[in-house]
Write an enzyme that holds these catalytic residues in place. Sequence first.
Site, PDB file in Angstrom:
ATOM      1  N   CYS A  68       0.834  -1.204   0.000  1.00  0.00           N
ATOM      2  CA  CYS A  68       0.000   0.000   0.000  1.00  0.00           C
ATOM      3  C   CYS A  68       0.872   1.259   0.000  1.00  0.00           C
ATOM      4  CB  CYS A  68      -0.923  -0.059   1.228  1.00  0.00           C
ATOM      5  SG  CYS A  68      -1.602   1.513   1.786  1.00  0.00           S
ATOM      6  N   CYS A  72       0.209   3.863   2.676  1.00  0.00           N
ATOM      7  CA  CYS A  72       0.674   3.374   3.987  1.00  0.00           C
ATOM      8  C   CYS A  72       2.168   3.642   4.155  1.00  0.00           C
ATOM      9  CB  CYS A  72       0.438   1.869   4.123  1.00  0.00           C
ATOM     10  SG  CYS A  72      -1.293   1.371   4.062  1.00  0.00           S
TER      11      CYS A  72
END
Length: 141
Positions: free
Chosen positions: A65, A68
Amino acid sequence: MQLVCPDCGTRNRVPDERLGDQPVCGRCGSALMASKPVALDDRSFGPFVEGTELPVLVDYWAAWCGPCRMMAPQFEAAAAQLPQVRFAKLDTEAAPQTAARHQIRSIPTMALFHRGREIARRSGAMPAAEIVSWVKQALGR
Ligand code: ZN
Ligand code: ZN
């Protein structure tokens, strides 16, 4: 103040006035008040979140991600600014049971726990200053 060791799960009692003295786990010697986020997994998540008497902020994330990964240094910076909140990360790929139990549908998602109960949740990446002010507001500080 009861603090749970992020590594061995032991519940440690630390006098409130000693919280700033870098207390360590009586069993394994790991830091109980590390200024950096600790990594939790399916086994350690429940005992840590339920047994820690300080508020716990969890970042649900995954390596694939992008947002993230972008938020990770911001989360670390926020951890350094909020020593009375324990910062933790849960890799949702490595710990799918915990992610499912907490109904994590998008990442990054942050959830704030106090005495085992989730009291606030936000999805999407945030800069450190925003994380800090959101947590303070959620805790009424
Ligand atoms: Zn320990
Ligand atoms: Zn409290």
